[in-house]
Design an enzyme around this catalytic site. Structure first.
Site, PDB file in Angstrom:
ATOM      1  N   ASN A   1       8.828  -6.689   3.839  1.00  6.32           N
ATOM      2  CA  ASN A   1       9.308  -5.500   2.738  1.00  6.32           C
ATOM      3  C   ASN A   1      10.400  -5.012   2.911  1.00  6.32           C
ATOM      4  OD1 ASN A   1       7.008  -2.945   3.499  1.00  6.32           O
ATOM      5  ND2 ASN A   1       7.348  -3.453   1.303  1.00  6.32           N
ATOM      6  N   GLY A   2      10.710  -4.373   1.941  1.00  4.12           N
ATOM      7  CA  GLY A   2      11.487  -3.306   2.134  1.00  4.12           C
ATOM      8  C   GLY A   2      12.762  -3.197   0.987  1.00  4.12           C
ATOM      9  N   GLY A   3      12.867  -2.587   0.439  1.00  7.63           N
ATOM     10  CA  GLY A   3      14.559  -2.611  -0.354  1.00  7.63           C
ATOM     11  C   GLY A   3      14.501  -3.583  -1.445  1.00  7.63           C
TER      12      GLY A   3
ATOM     13  N   GLY B   1       6.800  -2.337  -2.935  1.00  8.21           N
ATOM     14  CA  GLY B   1       6.815  -1.300  -3.220  1.00  8.21           C
ATOM     15  C   GLY B   1       6.902  -0.409  -3.837  1.00  8.21           C
TER      16      GLY B   1
ATOM     17  N   LYS C   1       0.072  -5.171   9.392  1.00 12.13           N
ATOM     18  CA  LYS C   1       1.516  -4.599   8.870  1.00 12.13           C
ATOM     19  C   LYS C   1       2.362  -3.447   9.532  1.00 12.13           C
ATOM     20  CE  LYS C   1       4.198  -2.853   4.082  1.00 12.13           C
ATOM     21  NZ  LYS C   1       4.084  -1.797   4.347  1.00 12.13           N
TER      22      LYS C   1
ATOM     23  N   CYS D   1       3.394   3.406   9.524  1.00  7.41           N
ATOM     24  CA  CYS D   1       3.065   4.181   8.895  1.00  7.41           C
ATOM     25  C   CYS D   1       3.734   5.047   9.725  1.00  7.41           C
ATOM     26  CB  CYS D   1       2.279   5.269   8.087  1.00  7.41           C
ATOM     27  SG  CYS D   1       2.500   6.666   7.090  1.00  7.41           S
TER      28      CYS D   1
ATOM     29  N   PRO E   1       1.443  -0.743   0.373  1.00  6.99           N
ATOM     30  CA  PRO E   1       0.001  -0.131   0.052  1.00  6.99           C
ATOM     31  C   PRO E   1       1.108   1.385   0.000  1.00  6.99           C
ATOM     32  CG  PRO E   1      -0.241  -1.142   2.414  1.00  6.99           C
ATOM     33  CD  PRO E   1       0.360  -2.067   1.377  1.00  6.99           C
ATOM     34  N   MET E   2       0.637   2.281  -1.020  1.00  7.61           N
ATOM     35  CA  MET E   2       1.586   3.733  -1.225  1.00  7.61           C
ATOM     36  C   MET E   2       0.215   4.242  -1.503  1.00  7.61           C
ATOM     37  SD  MET E   2       4.538   1.927  -3.519  1.00  7.61           S
ATOM     38  CE  MET E   2       3.801   0.872  -4.546  1.00  7.61           C
TER      39      MET E   2
ATOM     40  N   HIS F   1       7.774  -4.654   7.757  1.00  5.25           N
ATOM     41  CA  HIS F   1       9.127  -3.863   6.905  1.00  5.25           C
ATOM     42  C   HIS F   1      10.320  -3.846   7.684  1.00  5.25           C
ATOM     43  CE1 HIS F   1      10.107   0.463   4.829  1.00  5.25           C
ATOM     44  NE2 HIS F   1      10.846  -0.054   5.012  1.00  5.25           N
TER      45      HIS F   1
END
Length: 332
Positions: free
Chosen positions: A208-210, A230, A136, A97, A13-14, A168
């Site tokens: 998640n992440g990178g 993402g 998340k 977030c 989600p972004m 993340h």
């Protein structure tokens, strides 16, 4: 509750990016990936009007998860029930977030300091729905211990009934870093997420992440249950074009970048008839020809013309005509 959703690969989600129009475009590239909405706050759903603005989606988008922002268990439970009524396949609670705006409303990563609130919210949401309720989160915030505090958070929330955590693999620094810096500056710690999976083998642990390519995804899937990408999936959407074959052993829907864009034409026509502006739709396609000869001309033509009054499908067709048809069908 046990989920039948296949979360092997998902698009994160972004905000401002994973809109319904982006998700419809993503479906021309992958039928199997799990897609997420932008984060939608409980206040927007309960008090915003029309509700279609926040929850509307096209049937083609499934499997589809709604990400909620909030901390009040009652409001989250009500929104989860609304999400199920609107046909979503999953409800996900945002505990990652880092922006000031959401911190002030006890939304997002700051909730990692309140596992009791997250646990109460998950329990209340699950009591109202039959679809999965997932979380998340980050590996920690500020001066939290990435081992002890993350384990404490996961244990408490899992005890309330959550079986799926998408992590993340960075801390969020709520003091001193901007939301943009929080996406890059804190170091990635994939081994911590791998240890989390080893520590709680009965839970679904996603990472998640990178992560930028499907080979990286395959490597991560040896250590965790699912992978979420993402920004790379947005800025280089062709990455998605071989997700189905490489991660699901299924047929890929798009044979070329041009084919993917053309497959979206009926959707664009429908949205234009509803009053949407072309540039709001085609902005999600700007990275489709990234790295291809003519890709810059494609982007420039859309950027200079899609916003004009009355712009229609001819603008997209003209932009596509600036790129050679025989682009190689390769993804990351």
């Amino acid at each position: 509750m046990t989920s039948t959703l296949d979360r092997t690969f998902s698009v994160a989600p972004m905000m401002d990016w994973t809109t319904r129009d982006y998700r419809a475009f993503a479906r021309t590239l992958t039928r199997r990936a799990l897609l997420y909405t932008e984060m939608v706050t409980t206040g927007a759903i309960l008090y915003g009007s029309p509700r279609e603005r926040f929850l509307g989606h096209d049937p083609v988008e499934h499997p589809l998860a709604l990400q909620l922002g909030g901390s009040d268990a009652g409001a989250l439970a009500e929104c989860a029930a609304i999400a199920e009524h609107w046909g979503y396949d999953e409800v996900n609670l945002n505990v990652g977030c880092p922006s000031d705006r959401v911190q002030n409303n006890l939304i997002g990563a700051c909730l990692m300091a309140h596992p009791d609130k997250v646990a109460a919210a998950v329990k209340a949401m699950q009591a109202q729905v039959s679809i999965p309720v997932t979380v998340k989160c980050r590996i920690g915030i500020d001066d939290q211990d990435e081992d002890a505090d993350l384990a404490r958070f996961v244990e408490q929330v899992a005890e309330a009934g959550c079986e799926t955590f998408i992590v993340h693999a960075r801390k969020a620094w709520l003091e001193g870093l901007s939301p943009k810096e929080n996406r890059d500056v804190p170091p990635l710690n994939y081994p911590r997420v791998h240890r989390l999976k080893a520590q709680y083998p009965g839970l679904h642990i996603g990472i998640n992440g990178g992560i930028k390519g499907l080979e990286e995804c395959r490597a991560q899937l040896d250590r965790v249950d699912s992978v979420m990408i993402g920004r790379e999936a947005y800025q280089n959407p062709w990455l998605l074009s071989s997700v189905d074959s490489r991660l699901y052993n299924a047929e890929d829907p798009a044979t070329s970048r041009h084919a993917a864009a053309r497959a979206l034409r009926p959707y664009i026509a429908e949205r234009l008839a509803e009053g949407a502006r072309l540039n709001h739709l085609t902005r999600h396609l700007l990275g489709l020809f990234q790295g291809c000869p003519g890709g810059r001309r494609f982007r420039r033509h859309l950027s200079e013309n899609a916003h004009r009054e009355g712009a229609g499908l001819a603008v997209l067709d003209d932009a596509l005509g600036l790129v050679a048809e025989d682009q190689p069908a390769m993804a990351g």
